[in-house]
Structures are given as structure tokens and as C-alpha cells.
Enzyme design. Structure first.
Site, PDB file in Angstrom:
ATOM      1  N   ASP A 237       0.845  -1.219   0.000  1.00 19.31           N
ATOM      2  CA  ASP A 237       0.000   0.000   0.000  1.00 19.31           C
ATOM      3  C   ASP A 237       0.869   1.254   0.000  1.00 19.31           C
ATOM      4  O   ASP A 237       0.712   2.138   0.853  1.00 19.31           O
ATOM      5  CB  ASP A 237      -0.904   0.033   1.240  1.00 19.31           C
ATOM      6  CG  ASP A 237      -1.658  -1.264   1.465  1.00 19.31           C
ATOM      7  OD1 ASP A 237      -1.861  -2.009   0.497  1.00 19.31           O
ATOM      8  OD2 ASP A 237      -2.050  -1.519   2.617  1.00 19.31           O
ATOM      9  N   ASP A 265      -0.623  -2.860  -4.361  1.00 17.78           N
ATOM     10  CA  ASP A 265      -0.970  -1.435  -4.300  1.00 17.78           C
ATOM     11  C   ASP A 265       0.311  -0.605  -4.315  1.00 17.78           C
ATOM     12  O   ASP A 265       0.807  -0.153  -3.277  1.00 17.78           O
ATOM     13  CB  ASP A 265      -1.838  -1.111  -3.083  1.00 17.78           C
ATOM     14  CG  ASP A 265      -3.275  -1.579  -3.273  1.00 17.78           C
ATOM     15  OD1 ASP A 265      -3.611  -2.032  -4.374  1.00 17.78           O
ATOM     16  OD2 ASP A 265      -4.053  -1.487  -2.303  1.00 17.78           O
ATOM     17  N   TYR A 268      -1.009   3.740  -6.779  1.00 14.41           N
ATOM     18  CA  TYR A 268      -2.323   4.374  -6.658  1.00 14.41           C
ATOM     19  C   TYR A 268      -2.571   5.326  -7.829  1.00 14.41           C
ATOM     20  O   TYR A 268      -3.167   6.379  -7.671  1.00 14.41           O
ATOM     21  CB  TYR A 268      -2.482   5.089  -5.309  1.00 14.41           C
ATOM     22  CG  TYR A 268      -2.598   4.116  -4.150  1.00 14.41           C
ATOM     23  CD1 TYR A 268      -3.811   3.855  -3.543  1.00 14.41           C
ATOM     24  CD2 TYR A 268      -1.481   3.421  -3.696  1.00 14.41           C
ATOM     25  CE1 TYR A 268      -3.919   2.946  -2.519  1.00 14.41           C
ATOM     26  CE2 TYR A 268      -1.576   2.500  -2.666  1.00 14.41           C
ATOM     27  CZ  TYR A 268      -2.802   2.272  -2.077  1.00 14.41           C
ATOM     28  OH  TYR A 268      -2.906   1.366  -1.062  1.00 14.41           O
ATOM     29  N   HIS A 378      -2.254  -9.937  -1.492  1.00 12.64           N
ATOM     30  CA  HIS A 378      -2.613  -8.579  -1.077  1.00 12.64           C
ATOM     31  C   HIS A 378      -3.651  -8.510   0.040  1.00 12.64           C
ATOM     32  O   HIS A 378      -3.473  -7.798   1.028  1.00 12.64           O
ATOM     33  CB  HIS A 378      -3.107  -7.787  -2.288  1.00 12.64           C
ATOM     34  CG  HIS A 378      -3.375  -6.349  -1.977  1.00 12.64           C
ATOM     35  ND1 HIS A 378      -2.388  -5.497  -1.531  1.00 12.64           N
ATOM     36  CD2 HIS A 378      -4.518  -5.607  -2.008  1.00 12.64           C
ATOM     37  CE1 HIS A 378      -2.901  -4.298  -1.313  1.00 12.64           C
ATOM     38  NE2 HIS A 378      -4.190  -4.346  -1.588  1.00 12.64           N
ATOM     39  N   HIS A 388     -12.778  -4.266   5.461  1.00  9.33           N
ATOM     40  CA  HIS A 388     -12.318  -5.291   4.521  1.00  9.33           C
ATOM     41  C   HIS A 388     -12.425  -6.693   5.114  1.00  9.33           C
ATOM     42  O   HIS A 388     -11.777  -7.616   4.653  1.00  9.33           O
ATOM     43  CB  HIS A 388     -10.865  -5.012   4.130  1.00  9.33           C
ATOM     44  CG  HIS A 388     -10.678  -3.697   3.440  1.00  9.33           C
ATOM     45  ND1 HIS A 388     -11.060  -3.471   2.140  1.00  9.33           N
ATOM     46  CD2 HIS A 388     -10.174  -2.526   3.883  1.00  9.33           C
ATOM     47  CE1 HIS A 388     -10.794  -2.230   1.802  1.00  9.33           C
ATOM     48  NE2 HIS A 388     -10.255  -1.621   2.850  1.00  9.33           N
ATOM     49  N   HIS A 415      -3.177  -4.038   2.083  1.00  9.65           N
ATOM     50  CA  HIS A 415      -4.550  -3.649   1.737  1.00  9.65           C
ATOM     51  C   HIS A 415      -5.238  -2.731   2.745  1.00  9.65           C
ATOM     52  O   HIS A 415      -6.022  -1.884   2.335  1.00  9.65           O
ATOM     53  CB  HIS A 415      -5.409  -4.903   1.517  1.00  9.65           C
ATOM     54  CG  HIS A 415      -6.710  -4.651   0.803  1.00  9.65           C
ATOM     55  ND1 HIS A 415      -6.802  -3.881  -0.339  1.00  9.65           N
ATOM     56  CD2 HIS A 415      -7.978  -5.093   1.052  1.00  9.65           C
ATOM     57  CE1 HIS A 415      -8.062  -3.861  -0.753  1.00  9.65           C
ATOM     58  NE2 HIS A 415      -8.787  -4.577   0.073  1.00  9.65           N
ATOM     59  N   VAL A 416      -5.001  -2.879   4.038  1.00  9.85           N
ATOM     60  CA  VAL A 416      -5.807  -2.115   4.993  1.00  9.85           C
ATOM     61  C   VAL A 416      -5.029  -0.982   5.668  1.00  9.85           C
ATOM     62  O   VAL A 416      -5.514  -0.369   6.614  1.00  9.85           O
ATOM     63  CB  VAL A 416      -6.438  -3.043   6.064  1.00  9.85           C
ATOM     64  CG1 VAL A 416      -7.335  -4.058   5.399  1.00  9.85           C
ATOM     65  CG2 VAL A 416      -5.382  -3.728   6.900  1.00  9.85           C
ATOM     66  N   HIS A 417      -3.832  -0.718   5.192  1.00  8.55           N
ATOM     67  CA  HIS A 417      -3.055   0.428   5.695  1.00  8.55           C
ATOM     68  C   HIS A 417      -2.911   0.403   7.208  1.00  8.55           C
ATOM     69  O   HIS A 417      -3.170   1.395   7.902  1.00  8.55           O
ATOM     70  CB  HIS A 417      -3.686   1.745   5.239  1.00  8.55           C
ATOM     71  CG  HIS A 417      -3.799   1.847   3.754  1.00  8.55           C
ATOM     72  ND1 HIS A 417      -2.848   2.446   2.981  1.00  8.55           N
ATOM     73  CD2 HIS A 417      -4.731   1.362   2.903  1.00  8.55           C
ATOM     74  CE1 HIS A 417      -3.197   2.353   1.715  1.00  8.55           C
ATOM     75  NE2 HIS A 417      -4.336   1.693   1.632  1.00  8.55           N
TER      76      HIS A 417
HETATM   77 FE   LIG Z   1      -5.583  -2.779  -1.660  1.00  9.50          FE
END
Ligand SMILES: [Fe+2]
Length: 444
Positions: A237, A265, A268, A378, A388, A415-417
Site C-alpha cells: 500500500d 498497491d 495508486y 494482497h 475489509h 490492503h488495509v493500511h
Molecule cells: Fe488494496
């Protein structure tokens, strides 16, 4: 099986943040499926996007740029670089470039011929550009409208182009320029790719591109070579905020990894294709010097309807080298480590090609040579993020038994930062024979 956590040094490059709905979540708010060795961490905060005028992301106008190295095989590295000739109509079209490389910086006695490819993208203006879920906007709505607006030069009677103003750009909705608006067509720069072959392991190599760009990197140990620890830089990410840049510098100078794993990711760009170029420039200090591996994710595939095109052209996965039919899943071996990259957004049911390839790949793993087995994908299978929470469950249901059967040690996701790390787990229960799940993500 000879395995020791001390045999592999793993440094996590994780700077965390989240805003909006993520910011109100705490670890107490979610069901406790499995024991964790690190709780869910998603601190508040928003990091500004690096603007297109920042010197770190400006085009070099016809010169070599966006240089990066992709791990390919123990004796091979893929070198990718770019020339942006969009503002140089008189510049000769060079579709090939010579790369010289060698162990001695002054002789460079090997030569490779890089070949250029170009792709066209139909621009989508994703609302993340002016209203990002994290970070500050890259462009405002007026700037986006100006990009599409052809009034200053199009004949009114053509009646085919966009005349939008900022008022026509919705706050939370993506817009496309008309398909027949020339302003909506993005032509990539010349993207050159060459495989540097017959490399010795654990060796520093120097390279020079067309006599105008030089760099160096160090090759990885052969698989089965356990003579020294292997240092991994792991992130996901990434994006292109100030924190992305700081994290890149941290990986390069503080972690100093042998190999970088990026679990999806990347830029972006989200189909605003110029953002692949700004990201490539921003990441060049790390990626022109350290070998990386990647997996594709939602921002490579469907956010902005990317369909992996930018990713495929720019970050070639070593799938040919690992008996895979798709860039979306592949493997790589070095030292004590066998990495398997999977596609979270690639069909994963038991009849899928990905599943069958994974089963075959797992059966090929030689734990005497590579006692550490890491799977990179991911979307997390275990995650405390409500937003998510269900996304990874079907893939987990399909593939977790395979990973368990073959004793996978680590599952690396993003994916979820946020950051979270489990104890070894299998089917929701702490289990010493299951993999440890690392969920990690950069700040945006
Ligand atoms: Fe993602």
C-alpha cells in the site's frame, strides 16, 4: 527440517496511518479470532500527496528515468527504465538501448539490449485524485476539469469533446473524458526492459544505460545457501505521499535489505496514468539499487479500471522463470527462502489455474534448500479491519488448507493500511503448524 527464526532477518517497513472509518476502529471493537503477537495498529493521520510539481517526481524530459530492478532468477535480474519523449517531438525514436554491466565499475564487460514498449491508457479521473480516502489531494477539481476541457482549441461544431468545469466534477465520483476526446488518451513513455543474464550470486554489479545513467546492485544468494542471514524489506500500500517517500528512504538506508517484497498497491495511479510515472521517479533511489518483487492488487486492477496494464508493462513478474502461466502468480527462491506470490483478485477456486499452479509449486518446494516458505498476496486472510473483513475469506477458505499442508511459515499481506501480526494460525485457531500472518501497509 532445519529452520530458525534467527536464520532469516525480517525487517518490517511499516509506517501506519488511517483516517475516516479506520481511525475510529480499535482492537477492542473487533472479534478476537486468533491471538496476535502485534495488535491492530492504524494511527490517525493523513500524509499529503506529493504534488506533480515536486522535483522528485518531475519528468526528466527525454533522459533515462524510473530505473528499477526486478528479481528474476538466481542468476538473472530484470532491469526496467523509461524515457519520457512526450515533450521532445524532434528527438530520434530510440526503441532499443544498450546496457553494459559487470563486476568492475570501469570495465563493464557484459552487454544487454533493452527493448522499448509503449502502451496507451484511456484516462479515468478517479475521485481519489481530488478527494482521497487518505492523504491530501493530488489535483483539485478545477485542474481535473482543465485536463479534460478542450474548449480552448477544439472547434465547437466537432461536438465530441468535453467542456467540463470544476462544477461538473462530482465530489465523490470518478469521471471519464469522452472516449473520443484526445485529451483522454495517455501514451506511456518508452518503457525499456532487459534481462541481465549469467550473474554470479552474492556479487555486486555495476550497470550503465546508454552511457548516461549508472547504478549498481548486489545479487542474491543461490537457493540453498544458508551461509548468511537474508534481510527482507517488506511493505505494501505504498502510494506517493511524503510518508511513502520517507518509508522508501528508510528501507534503502536503514533496513538495507537484500530483497524487497511489496505486497500490492504500488502507485495508486488508479488509471490516471501519469501517476505511474511520478511513482516510478519517486521510488527510483531504492528500486534502482535494490532488487524487488511485487504482487498485483486492487489499485493495479480495478480502481480506475486499470486492468493491470500499467503494472504489467512496468513491473514484470518472473512468472516464466517459475513455470507459471500468469504474471499474477509466480515464485522465487534465494538463500533459505522460497517466495510464492499470489493474486488476491485472480480466480482462486479449486478448479482455477492459480490454485492448481499453487498446489504444484508447493509440491516442488525443497525445504532442505529453502526451509523458509513465504506466501505474498494482497488481501489479508486474518484482519481486524471491519471495512475489509470479508474480502479475503473466500480465498482463505480455498487455499488455506494447501498452505497448511505444505507448512507455509509466513503469509505477507497489505490492503488495509495498518499493521497486525498473528500467532501461527489455521482455520481461525492458533496452531503452531500454521503460518504467521503479517498484515502491513504504508501510510497514505
Ligand atoms: Fe488494496
Amino acid at each position: 527440517m532445519q529452520r530458525s527464526w534467527a536464520a532469516i532477518a525480517i525487517f518490517l517497513s511499516v509506517l501506519l496511518s488511517a483516517i475516516g472509518v479506520l481511525a475510529v476502529l480499535t482492537n477492542d471493537a473487533v472479534p478476537d479470532w486468533v491471538s496476535r503477537t502485534s495488535s491492530y495498529q492504524a494511527p490517525r493521520g493523513a500524509s499529503p500527496e506529493i504534488p506533480p510539481t515536486d522535483i522528485r517526481v518531475l519528468s526528466r524530459m527525454g533522459a533515462i528515468e524510473q530505473v528499477h530492478l526486478v528479481a528474476s532468477r538466481h542468476d538473472r535480474v530484470t532491469l526496467v527504465f523509461v524515457r519520457d519523449i512526450s515533450a521532445s517531438p524532434d528527438m530520434p525514436l530510440q526503441l532499443q538501448a544498450t546496457v553494459r554491466y559487470g563486476r568492475n565499475a570501469t570495465t563493464l564487460d557484459n552487454e544487454g539490449l533493452a527493448k522499448a514498449r509503449v502502451y496507451t491508457g484511456m484516462q479515468e479521473y478517479n475521485s481519489y485524485l481530488w478527494n482521497p480516502p487518505m492523504g491530501a489531494p493530488f489535483l483539485n477539481r478545477s485542474a481535473v476539469a482543465a485536463l479534460m476541457n478542450t474548449q480552448s482549441w477544439a472547434q465547437p461544431w466537432w461536438q465530441v469533446y468535453n467542456n467540463d468545469t470544476a462544477a461538473d466534477i462530482p465530489e465523490n465520483k470518478s469521471v471519464n473524458a469522452a472516449y473520443n476526446n484526445p485529451a483522454s488518451l495517455y501514451q506511456s513513455p518508452l518503457i525499456y526492459t532487459v534481462k541481465l543474464e549469467n550473474l554470479l550470486p552474492n556479487t555486486q554489479y555495476f550497470y550503465e544505460i546508454e552511457g548516461e545513467y549508472s547504478g549498481n546492485f548486489t545479487t542474491l544468494p543461490m537457493d540453498g545457501d544458508h551461509s548468511k542471514p537474508l534481510t527482507l524489506g517488506m511493505w505494501a500500500d505504498v502510494g506517493q505521499t511524503n510518508v511513502s517517500a520517507l518509508n522508501m528512504e528508510y528501507l534503502l538506508h536503514d533496513v538495507n535489505p537484500d530483497l524487497v517484497l511489496l505486497a500490492g498497491d504500488l502507485s495508486y495511479a488508479d488509471a490516471f496514468q501519469q501517476r505511474w510515472d511520478t511513482w516510478g521517479r519517486l521510488m527510483e533511489p531504492l528500486m534502482s539499487h535494490k532488487l524487488s518483487l511485487f504482487c498485483n492488487a486492487d489499485h493495479e486492477l480495478n480502481v480506475g479500471n486499470e486492468q493491470n496494464v500499467g503494472y504489467m508493462f512496468r513491473y514484470p513478474a518472473p512468472f516464466d522463470e517459475s513455470n507459471s502461466p500468469s504474471f499474477e502468480y509466480y515464485s522465487f527462491k534465494t538463500g533459505p527462502l522460497h517466495v510464492i506470490a499470489l493474486g488476491s483478485y485472480t480466480v482462486f477456486n479449486r478448479s482455477s489455474v492459480q490454485y492448481r499452479w499453487l498446489e504444484e509449486e508447493l509440491s516442488r518446494v525443497d525445504r532442505r534448500r529453502t526451509p523458509w516458505l513465504l506466501v505474498m498476496l494482497h488481501v489479508p486472510w486474518y484482519c481486524s479491519n471491519f471495512v475489509h473483513i470479508g474480502e479475503g475469506l473466500l480465498m482463505r477458505e480455498s487455499m488455506e488448507p494447501l498452505l497448511y499442508k505444505y507448512g507455509v511459515d509466513i503469509v505477507l499481506t497489505g490492503h488495509v493500511h495498518a499493521y497486525e501480526r498473528t500467532y501461527p494460525v489455521y482455520q481461525n485457531v492458533t496452531n503452531p503448524c500454521g503460518p504467521v500472518h503479517f498484515d502491513l501497509g504504508d501510510c497514505r
